[in-house]
Write a protein that holds these residues in place. Structure first.
Motif, PDB file in Angstrom:
ATOM      1  N   ARG A   4      11.291   2.779  -4.987  1.00 19.81           N
ATOM      2  CA  ARG A   4      10.631   3.724  -3.941  1.00 19.81           C
ATOM      3  C   ARG A   4       9.703   5.084  -3.396  1.00 19.81           C
ATOM      4  O   ARG A   4      10.428   5.745  -4.367  1.00 19.81           O
ATOM      5  CB  ARG A   4      11.544   3.336  -2.663  1.00 19.81           C
ATOM      6  CG  ARG A   4      12.183   4.606  -2.314  1.00 19.81           C
ATOM      7  CD  ARG A   4      13.703   3.750  -1.245  1.00 19.81           C
ATOM      8  NE  ARG A   4      14.557   4.615  -0.966  1.00 19.81           N
ATOM      9  CZ  ARG A   4      14.108   5.726  -0.462  1.00 19.81           C
ATOM     10  NH1 ARG A   4      13.436   6.446   0.173  1.00 19.81           N
ATOM     11  NH2 ARG A   4      15.073   7.372   0.349  1.00 19.81           N
ATOM     12  N   ARG A   7       9.993   9.091   1.727  1.00 23.08           N
ATOM     13  CA  ARG A   7       9.554  10.117   3.347  1.00 23.08           C
ATOM     14  C   ARG A   7       9.467  11.098   2.948  1.00 23.08           C
ATOM     15  O   ARG A   7      10.360  11.929   2.093  1.00 23.08           O
ATOM     16  CB  ARG A   7       9.905   9.624   4.097  1.00 23.08           C
ATOM     17  CG  ARG A   7      10.555   8.370   4.312  1.00 23.08           C
ATOM     18  CD  ARG A   7      11.548   7.802   5.219  1.00 23.08           C
ATOM     19  NE  ARG A   7      12.826   8.539   5.739  1.00 23.08           N
ATOM     20  CZ  ARG A   7      13.656   9.228   6.335  1.00 23.08           C
ATOM     21  NH1 ARG A   7      13.196   7.609   7.320  1.00 23.08           N
ATOM     22  NH2 ARG A   7      14.559   9.337   5.581  1.00 23.08           N
ATOM     23  N   GLU A  41      -2.447   6.784  -0.817  1.00 18.81           N
ATOM     24  CA  GLU A  41      -2.053   4.953  -0.882  1.00 18.81           C
ATOM     25  C   GLU A  41      -2.997   5.165  -2.199  1.00 18.81           C
ATOM     26  O   GLU A  41      -2.151   3.909  -3.657  1.00 18.81           O
ATOM     27  CB  GLU A  41      -2.893   3.722   0.211  1.00 18.81           C
ATOM     28  CG  GLU A  41      -2.834   4.270   1.228  1.00 18.81           C
ATOM     29  CD  GLU A  41      -1.096   3.671   1.089  1.00 18.81           C
ATOM     30  OE1 GLU A  41      -0.985   2.341   0.234  1.00 18.81           O
ATOM     31  OE2 GLU A  41      -0.683   3.986   2.284  1.00 18.81           O
ATOM     32  N   ARG A  44       0.065   5.898  -4.831  1.00 20.60           N
ATOM     33  CA  ARG A  44       0.806   4.973  -4.853  1.00 20.60           C
ATOM     34  C   ARG A  44       0.859   3.826  -5.821  1.00 20.60           C
ATOM     35  O   ARG A  44       1.316   4.094  -6.853  1.00 20.60           O
ATOM     36  CB  ARG A  44       1.178   4.611  -3.566  1.00 20.60           C
ATOM     37  CG  ARG A  44       1.930   5.959  -2.743  1.00 20.60           C
ATOM     38  CD  ARG A  44       2.886   5.376  -1.764  1.00 20.60           C
ATOM     39  NE  ARG A  44       3.774   5.951  -0.945  1.00 20.60           N
ATOM     40  CZ  ARG A  44       3.689   6.024   0.207  1.00 20.60           C
ATOM     41  NH1 ARG A  44       3.618   5.189   0.908  1.00 20.60           N
ATOM     42  NH2 ARG A  44       5.195   7.217   0.573  1.00 20.60           N
ATOM     43  N   GLU A  55       3.175  -3.902  -5.879  1.00 18.15           N
ATOM     44  CA  GLU A  55       3.831  -3.971  -3.840  1.00 18.15           C
ATOM     45  C   GLU A  55       4.615  -5.609  -3.340  1.00 18.15           C
ATOM     46  O   GLU A  55       3.979  -6.530  -4.186  1.00 18.15           O
ATOM     47  CB  GLU A  55       2.342  -3.901  -2.629  1.00 18.15           C
ATOM     48  CG  GLU A  55       2.040  -2.591  -2.695  1.00 18.15           C
ATOM     49  CD  GLU A  55       0.842  -2.228  -2.184  1.00 18.15           C
ATOM     50  OE1 GLU A  55       1.041  -1.948  -0.470  1.00 18.15           O
ATOM     51  OE2 GLU A  55      -0.580  -2.531  -2.421  1.00 18.15           O
ATOM     52  N   GLU A  61       8.828 -11.632  -0.316  1.00 18.24           N
ATOM     53  CA  GLU A  61      10.365 -11.996   0.728  1.00 18.24           C
ATOM     54  C   GLU A  61      11.078 -13.074   1.382  1.00 18.24           C
ATOM     55  O   GLU A  61      12.112 -12.424   1.410  1.00 18.24           O
ATOM     56  CB  GLU A  61       9.903 -11.031   1.958  1.00 18.24           C
ATOM     57  CG  GLU A  61       9.015  -9.774   2.061  1.00 18.24           C
ATOM     58  CD  GLU A  61       8.751  -9.072   3.461  1.00 18.24           C
ATOM     59  OE1 GLU A  61       9.049  -9.599   4.109  1.00 18.24           O
ATOM     60  OE2 GLU A  61       8.227  -7.736   3.327  1.00 18.24           O
ATOM     61  N   GLU A  96       8.366  -3.173  -5.910  1.00 20.25           N
ATOM     62  CA  GLU A  96       8.477  -2.212  -4.385  1.00 20.25           C
ATOM     63  C   GLU A  96       9.190  -2.390  -3.644  1.00 20.25           C
ATOM     64  O   GLU A  96       9.133  -3.714  -2.942  1.00 20.25           O
ATOM     65  CB  GLU A  96       7.195  -1.283  -3.773  1.00 20.25           C
ATOM     66  CG  GLU A  96       7.327  -0.547  -3.306  1.00 20.25           C
ATOM     67  CD  GLU A  96       6.101   0.377  -2.664  1.00 20.25           C
ATOM     68  OE1 GLU A  96       6.012   0.870  -1.535  1.00 20.25           O
ATOM     69  OE2 GLU A  96       5.112   0.196  -2.933  1.00 20.25           O
ATOM     70  N   PRO A  98      10.271  -3.490   0.130  1.00 23.50           N
ATOM     71  CA  PRO A  98       9.493  -3.361   1.770  1.00 23.50           C
ATOM     72  C   PRO A  98      10.299  -2.146   2.783  1.00 23.50           C
ATOM     73  O   PRO A  98      11.378  -1.690   1.921  1.00 23.50           O
ATOM     74  CB  PRO A  98       9.913  -4.849   2.198  1.00 23.50           C
ATOM     75  CG  PRO A  98      10.915  -5.605   1.135  1.00 23.50           C
ATOM     76  CD  PRO A  98      10.983  -4.452   0.267  1.00 23.50           C
ATOM     77  N   LYS A  99       9.063  -1.958   3.455  1.00 24.17           N
ATOM     78  CA  LYS A  99       9.863  -1.196   4.262  1.00 24.17           C
ATOM     79  C   LYS A  99      11.155  -1.273   5.123  1.00 24.17           C
ATOM     80  O   LYS A  99      11.409  -2.383   5.329  1.00 24.17           O
ATOM     81  CB  LYS A  99       8.726  -0.721   5.371  1.00 24.17           C
ATOM     82  CG  LYS A  99       7.024  -0.212   4.392  1.00 24.17           C
ATOM     83  CD  LYS A  99       6.283   0.221   5.665  1.00 24.17           C
ATOM     84  CE  LYS A  99       4.606   0.355   5.281  1.00 24.17           C
ATOM     85  NZ  LYS A  99       4.725   1.149   4.018  1.00 24.17           N
ATOM     86  N   ALA A 100      11.970  -0.292   5.631  1.00 23.76           N
ATOM     87  CA  ALA A 100      12.805  -0.671   6.595  1.00 23.76           C
ATOM     88  C   ALA A 100      13.224  -1.575   7.296  1.00 23.76           C
ATOM     89  O   ALA A 100      13.742  -2.724   7.464  1.00 23.76           O
ATOM     90  CB  ALA A 100      13.290   1.022   7.099  1.00 23.76           C
ATOM     91  N   THR A 101      11.785  -1.935   7.864  1.00 26.33           N
ATOM     92  CA  THR A 101      12.338  -3.075   9.338  1.00 26.33           C
ATOM     93  C   THR A 101      12.081  -4.100   8.822  1.00 26.33           C
ATOM     94  O   THR A 101      12.602  -5.403   8.536  1.00 26.33           O
ATOM     95  CB  THR A 101      10.506  -3.280  10.259  1.00 26.33           C
ATOM     96  OG1 THR A 101       9.317  -3.055   9.278  1.00 26.33           O
ATOM     97  CG2 THR A 101      10.739  -1.327  10.960  1.00 26.33           C
ATOM     98  N   ARG A 102      10.692  -4.456   7.753  1.00 26.89           N
ATOM     99  CA  ARG A 102      10.803  -5.892   7.088  1.00 26.89           C
ATOM    100  C   ARG A 102      12.649  -5.806   5.737  1.00 26.89           C
ATOM    101  O   ARG A 102      12.839  -7.153   5.434  1.00 26.89           O
ATOM    102  CB  ARG A 102       9.940  -5.024   5.814  1.00 26.89           C
ATOM    103  CG  ARG A 102       8.355  -4.901   6.901  1.00 26.89           C
ATOM    104  CD  ARG A 102       8.160  -6.376   6.998  1.00 26.89           C
ATOM    105  NE  ARG A 102       7.342  -7.623   6.841  1.00 26.89           N
ATOM    106  CZ  ARG A 102       7.639  -8.303   6.941  1.00 26.89           C
ATOM    107  NH1 ARG A 102       7.322  -8.660   8.218  1.00 26.89           N
ATOM    108  NH2 ARG A 102       7.171  -9.886   6.910  1.00 26.89           N
TER     109      ARG A 102
END
Length: 147
Positions: A4, A7, A41, A44, A55, A61, A96, A98-102
């Motif tokens: 991943r 940050r 971007e 990445r 991605e 998901e 990859e 997903p983002k934390a909220t996903r």
């Protein structure tokens, strides 16, 4: 290592210094790197391509939630362990994470799907008489004066 993108605040100073030495630039330039925008971007995209990762999509998901619900939730309900299993599966599938909220959405969807399937399976195994008796237990008695 974690499959991943970190940050900015996740990257230790020692790692910045080491990488700066590897690519022969000043480590101080790290603070001026634009984390939002087209440059990162593009970088990445290059990194994903090099490591053969993709991605995550909504379809990915949904598949992850279904996999968690059918394979992991029956034996493990700890959120931390479900998250770890999800991240491991993403690495195995070369997706990859997903983002934390996903990730939280996927975990919630998996838990809901598992609970729905568990309830449905359990209910189908009960006799009609047992179902009637369970419904009697959860049906509130009539209020005083009602029939």
């Amino acid at each position: 290592m974690e499959a991943r993108f970190p940050r900015r605040e996740d990257i230790p100073r020692a790692a910045v210094d080491f990488m700066a030495g590897q690519v022969k630039v000043e480590a101080a330039l790290f603070v001026s790197y634009a984390w939002p925008g087209r440059t990162i971007e593009h970088h990445r995209t290059q990194i994903r391509k090099f490591h053969d990762f993709q991605e995550p999509t909504v379809g990915d998901e949904d598949k992850l939630a279904d996999w968690l619900a059918t394979k992991i939730c029956p034996v493990e309900m700890s959120r931390d362990r479900l998250r770890a299993a999800l991240l491991t599966r993403c690495r195995e599938d070369r997706i990859e994470p997903p983002k934390a909220t996903r990730i939280e959405r996927v975990l919630s969807a998996a838990e809901t799907l598992f609970e729905r399937n568990f309830t449905h399976t359990t209910l189908n195994r009960l006799s009609f008489d047992s179902v009637d008796k369970l419904e009697e237990l959860i049906t509130p008695p009539p209020a005083h004066g009602e029939f």
